[in-house]
Design an enzyme around this catalytic site. Structure first.
Site: not given
Length: 292
Positions: A44, A106, A136
């Site tokens: 995010k 990620h 987020s």
């Protein structure tokens, strides 16, 4: 879909979920190519945004039909994802026909498959200020059935500070990649807040890193296409076609603003977070803006 919700597990010193570790050996043995571009972020932090920018820069003119027929998560596969109901990220990456291949991760820097370093691949890292990133991620965990249950905001707030979220500590993630940038010249470190402030300027910097020289008109065309409201409405960019996400709870692309944290943090939480931040962020050369 609720049955997909995983538990948080500790894996090589980082909190993860089994959806990102079950295919570990295959992912670690991924064969990168010299022209691959890896987009790396903490979750995010602008992953889809930069993925879309790169896809448009490389293929927006030569292969425009991609934009309306192939979801961004197939154009830019998520390397480590391994969920039974969808294609494994590594398999999607292996099958990519494009050159360069655009691949996202990620992973904290220490988890990146070694072939990316051996092939001297270009890597684009995007970092977002911790407060907005936390908010987020909280809303993302609420609507994404392959993420652990986030619990309430107060509980999540403390878990985030303790690094007890999937992909581990935000502090370790952004700092680890920042440190790598000092020794690995093919790493371009971007800030979400800079992209919000002036998308065209940041696209210019990105092109400079990639050795691309698009016209000013092309840069503006790309910058316009990737404005948040345009992407939020674009079914090929907004993840609305992915069944594991519950858009009745929250959209995948929610606000995309700098400073939304002020709508969530209490005064006491803000003070507690600022004190924690000072303790953990040791490198004065890595600076974030929480408003612009």
């Amino acid at each position: 879909m609720d049955s997909l919700r995983p538990e948080l597990i500790e894996f090589h010193g980082v909190f993860m979920s089994h959806y990102f570790t079950d295919n570990w050996e295959n992912v670690q043995n991924f064969k990168a190519r010299p022209d691959d571009i890896l987009i790396a972020t903490y979750p995010k932090a602008g992953t889809t945004w930069v993925s879309y920018i790169l896809d448009l820069l490389y293929f927006g003119q030569t292969n425009p039909e991609r934009q309306s027929s192939i979801p961004i998560y197939d154009r830019v596969p998520f390397l480590e994802i391994f969920v039974p109901s969808i294609d494994a990220g590594k398999d999607l990456a292996d099958r990519l026909q494009t050159s360069p291949r655009l691949i996202k991760t990620h992973f904290p820097v220490q988890f990146v498959p070694k072939s990316f370093w051996e092939q001297n691949c270009r890597i684009v890292y995007v970092a977002r200020n911790a407060k907005d990133n936390m908010v987020s991620y909280f809303h993302f965990d609420r609507m994404n059935n392959v993420q652990p249950e986030p619990g309430d905001w107060s509980n999540y707030f403390h878990r985030f500070m303790e690094g007890k979220t999937v992909f581990g500590s935000w502090y370790d993630h952004v700092s680890g990649w920042w440190e790598k940038k000092q020794s690995y010249s093919n790493l371009h470190y971007m800030f979400y807040e800079d992209l919000i402030e002036d998308t065209g300027r940041e696209i210019d910097k990105l092109c400079n890193f990639l050795g691309m020289s698009p016209s000013a008109e092309e840069v503006q065309r790309v910058a316009g296409s990737v404005q948040f409201d345009n992407m939020k409405k674009n079914s090929m960019a907004n993840y609305s076609t992915l069944p594991v996400m519950d858009f009745k709870i929250s959209p995948f692309m929610r606000k995309g603003k700098v400073g939304d944290w002020k709508n969530h943090f209490t005064v006491a939480q803000n003070k507690e977070f600022d004190e924690d931040y000072k303790r953990k962020m040791k490198d004065p050369s890595l600076q974030f803006r929480t408003e612009i």
